[in-house]
Design a protein around this motif. Sequence first.
Motif, mmCIF file in Angstrom:
data_model
loop_
_atom_site.group_PDB
_atom_site.id
_atom_site.type_symbol
_atom_site.label_atom_id
_atom_site.label_comp_id
_atom_site.label_asym_id
_atom_site.label_seq_id
_atom_site.Cartn_x
_atom_site.Cartn_y
_atom_site.Cartn_z
ATOM 1 N N ALA A 1 -11.148 11.393 13.916
ATOM 2 C CA ALA A 1 -11.118 10.014 14.265
ATOM 3 C C ALA A 1 -11.428 9.306 13.092
ATOM 4 O O ALA A 1 -10.795 7.780 12.860
ATOM 5 C CB ALA A 1 -11.784 9.545 15.420
ATOM 6 N N SER A 2 -12.457 9.468 11.981
ATOM 7 C CA SER A 2 -13.003 8.756 11.084
ATOM 8 C C SER A 2 -11.879 8.486 10.013
ATOM 9 O O SER A 2 -11.681 7.510 9.453
ATOM 10 C CB SER A 2 -14.172 9.692 10.462
ATOM 11 N N SER A 3 -10.697 9.380 10.043
ATOM 12 C CA SER A 3 -9.586 9.304 9.238
ATOM 13 C C SER A 3 -8.788 7.993 9.404
ATOM 14 O O SER A 3 -8.250 7.372 8.467
ATOM 15 C CB SER A 3 -8.708 10.580 9.099
ATOM 16 N N ALA A 4 -8.792 7.619 10.618
ATOM 17 C CA ALA A 4 -8.266 6.537 11.144
ATOM 18 C C ALA A 4 -8.920 5.192 10.602
ATOM 19 O O ALA A 4 -8.125 4.128 10.217
ATOM 20 C CB ALA A 4 -7.941 6.501 12.521
ATOM 21 N N HIS A 5 -10.405 5.098 10.569
ATOM 22 C CA HIS A 5 -10.941 4.078 10.117
ATOM 23 C C HIS A 5 -11.052 4.033 8.887
ATOM 24 O O HIS A 5 -11.002 2.879 8.243
ATOM 25 C CB HIS A 5 -12.475 4.399 10.654
ATOM 26 N N LEU A 6 -10.865 4.890 7.821
ATOM 27 C CA LEU A 6 -10.923 4.904 6.649
ATOM 28 C C LEU A 6 -9.431 4.308 6.113
ATOM 29 O O LEU A 6 -9.180 3.580 5.263
ATOM 30 C CB LEU A 6 -10.746 6.317 5.980
ATOM 31 N N ALA A 7 -8.496 5.121 7.044
ATOM 32 C CA ALA A 7 -6.904 4.319 6.602
ATOM 33 C C ALA A 7 -7.211 2.678 7.085
ATOM 34 O O ALA A 7 -6.497 1.846 6.211
ATOM 35 C CB ALA A 7 -5.890 5.165 7.496
ATOM 36 N N ALA A 8 -7.701 2.311 8.143
ATOM 37 C CA ALA A 8 -7.852 1.054 8.384
ATOM 38 C C ALA A 8 -8.478 0.047 7.464
ATOM 39 O O ALA A 8 -8.082 -1.027 7.254
ATOM 40 C CB ALA A 8 -8.275 0.884 9.681
ATOM 41 N N TYR A 9 -9.444 0.878 6.945
ATOM 42 C CA TYR A 9 -9.968 -0.023 5.533
ATOM 43 C C TYR A 9 -9.376 -0.138 4.603
ATOM 44 O O TYR A 9 -9.412 -1.332 3.996
ATOM 45 C CB TYR A 9 -11.381 1.026 5.291
ATOM 46 N N LEU A 10 -8.374 0.649 4.278
ATOM 47 C CA LEU A 10 -7.441 0.421 3.174
ATOM 48 C C LEU A 10 -6.484 -0.351 3.360
ATOM 49 O O LEU A 10 -5.909 -1.230 2.915
ATOM 50 C CB LEU A 10 -6.861 1.866 2.789
ATOM 51 N N VAL B 1 -3.315 -4.867 2.948
ATOM 52 C CA VAL B 1 -2.325 -5.482 3.574
ATOM 53 C C VAL B 1 -2.715 -6.778 4.395
ATOM 54 O O VAL B 1 -2.198 -7.715 4.407
ATOM 55 C CB VAL B 1 -1.813 -4.563 4.652
ATOM 56 N N GLY B 2 -3.987 -6.268 5.215
ATOM 57 C CA GLY B 2 -4.476 -7.465 5.986
ATOM 58 C C GLY B 2 -4.998 -7.138 6.932
ATOM 59 O O GLY B 2 -4.869 -6.069 7.507
ATOM 60 N N ARG B 3 -6.107 -7.768 7.417
ATOM 61 C CA ARG B 3 -6.991 -7.405 8.461
ATOM 62 C C ARG B 3 -6.263 -7.442 10.069
ATOM 63 O O ARG B 3 -6.533 -6.578 10.749
ATOM 64 C CB ARG B 3 -8.304 -8.602 8.901
ATOM 65 N N ALA B 4 -5.291 -8.212 10.158
ATOM 66 C CA ALA B 4 -4.761 -8.571 11.365
ATOM 67 C C ALA B 4 -3.995 -6.836 11.425
ATOM 68 O O ALA B 4 -3.606 -6.479 12.780
ATOM 69 C CB ALA B 4 -3.481 -9.526 11.346
ATOM 70 N N GLN B 5 -3.128 -6.554 10.399
ATOM 71 C CA GLN B 5 -2.543 -5.124 10.464
ATOM 72 C C GLN B 5 -3.354 -4.017 10.790
ATOM 73 O O GLN B 5 -2.921 -3.200 11.314
ATOM 74 C CB GLN B 5 -1.476 -4.843 9.153
ATOM 75 N N ALA B 6 -4.540 -3.971 10.078
ATOM 76 C CA ALA B 6 -5.302 -2.983 10.563
ATOM 77 C C ALA B 6 -5.771 -3.015 11.942
ATOM 78 O O ALA B 6 -5.849 -1.844 12.477
ATOM 79 C CB ALA B 6 -6.790 -3.036 9.541
ATOM 80 N N ARG B 7 -6.028 -4.147 12.403
ATOM 81 C CA ARG B 7 -6.651 -4.185 13.987
ATOM 82 C C ARG B 7 -5.410 -3.891 14.698
ATOM 83 O O ARG B 7 -5.781 -3.165 15.733
ATOM 84 C CB ARG B 7 -6.946 -5.611 14.115
ATOM 85 N N LEU C 1 0.814 -1.098 -0.125
ATOM 86 C CA LEU C 1 -0.023 -0.030 -0.106
ATOM 87 C C LEU C 1 0.979 1.300 -0.109
ATOM 88 O O LEU C 1 1.744 1.354 0.857
ATOM 89 C CB LEU C 1 -0.637 0.045 1.110
ATOM 90 N N SER C 2 0.746 1.984 -1.104
ATOM 91 C CA SER C 2 1.512 3.176 -1.136
ATOM 92 C C SER C 2 0.798 4.588 -1.299
ATOM 93 O O SER C 2 -0.422 4.282 -2.291
ATOM 94 C CB SER C 2 2.571 3.256 -2.219
ATOM 95 N N VAL C 3 1.000 5.687 -0.420
ATOM 96 C CA VAL C 3 0.073 6.599 -0.359
ATOM 97 C C VAL C 3 0.828 7.845 -0.540
ATOM 98 O O VAL C 3 1.713 8.142 0.189
ATOM 99 C CB VAL C 3 -0.592 6.608 0.863
ATOM 100 N N GLY C 4 0.234 8.798 -1.448
ATOM 101 C CA GLY C 4 0.835 10.022 -1.384
ATOM 102 C C GLY C 4 -0.246 11.069 -0.907
ATOM 103 O O GLY C 4 -1.469 11.247 -1.034
ATOM 104 N N PHE C 5 0.416 12.111 -0.015
ATOM 105 C CA PHE C 5 -0.629 13.125 0.622
ATOM 106 C C PHE C 5 -0.232 14.463 -0.079
ATOM 107 O O PHE C 5 0.798 14.899 -0.162
ATOM 108 C CB PHE C 5 -0.091 13.193 2.160
ATOM 109 N N ASP D 1 -6.705 -3.003 5.613
ATOM 110 C CA ASP D 1 -7.348 -4.267 5.762
ATOM 111 C C ASP D 1 -7.499 -4.900 4.083
ATOM 112 O O ASP D 1 -7.206 -5.924 3.872
ATOM 113 C CB ASP D 1 -8.919 -4.015 6.143
ATOM 114 N N LYS D 2 -7.941 -3.904 3.318
ATOM 115 C CA LYS D 2 -7.978 -4.387 1.908
ATOM 116 C C LYS D 2 -6.859 -4.531 1.130
ATOM 117 O O LYS D 2 -6.757 -5.773 0.449
ATOM 118 C CB LYS D 2 -8.797 -3.173 1.054
#
Length: 332
Positions: free
Chosen positions: A172-181, A186-192, A10-14, A183-184
Amino acid sequence: MRPRPGRARLSVGFVLARRFTLCAFANFVDVLRLAADEGDRSRPILCNWAVLSDSMEPVPSSCGIGVQPQERLGDPGRFDYVVVIGGLMEDDAVLPAAHRRFLQDAAAAGVPLVGVCTGAFLLHQAGLLEGYRCCVSWFHHADFLERFEGLNPVTDQIFVVDRDRLTCSGGASSAHLAAYLVDKHVGRAQARKSLNIMIIDEALQAEKPQPGITMEFKTRDPMVLRALLLMQQNIEQPFTVAEIARRIGHSKRQLERHFQTALGTSPQAAFLDMRLSLAHHLIVTGDRPISQIALECGFCDSSHLSRMFRRRHGQTPQALRQGHAQDRAGRV
């Protein structure tokens, strides 16, 4: 999904807007950081990220702290996502032309675009949200409608995924959106793991309502919206209607007329509804003592809350909590 050779999963540009919201940016990037490596060693292995700029000058956040960009804009195709972090809604809140062209190039190349906080405004200004659903904080709902006619922003979810456009309300919703990415890709374990280290109990789905309880009042009247926000910010020690009117620069009679026209009720009744709605939420979602909930919602004591709650809901707070607990036990 296996990582491609020599490349993170997962590679992200800000892209940071001038006076961007530091909290929204920090939450998003910290989820990536914690998911990228074992423990919290922060090596960009499974995920990588970069703050982008055309000038490479520090970008000031809304709190005054600046962030130094790491890379020039360049080719957007080197990222899996490009994330725009918005901030204060000012009259001149627009991205530089080079940044808009970069986002347009990213869209043309099929790179998904993410708008965080008021990033949705900036994506729309760049012509990149036509035909898409987008998430906007309830606090900025009226601003969005005023600036962008014909769009119907979503203000009752923490984030929205619509094909290759992802938007969230910030905070805080930005953390949940990042976790969604994470999860999609990298993996659910890493998101959790990321959320747990950040002391966030669990990942929330996009449909989770935003916490702004003023959204239960459907109005675009700016005077009423300002009053509702002031009420929400002072639930523990409720202001009188006269004090609310004074603080927003209007007379008590003006405020009462606007509430009656916009909501068909009085400011006093709306404030009571707001406090009882919060009490209902706290009763069914936690285990705080009813006496504590009463004080947090601006009632004198638990007896006062019980009287008002019974009038509104036909049962006491204790009965609601017991019934909710029995329902949950029956579903297990």
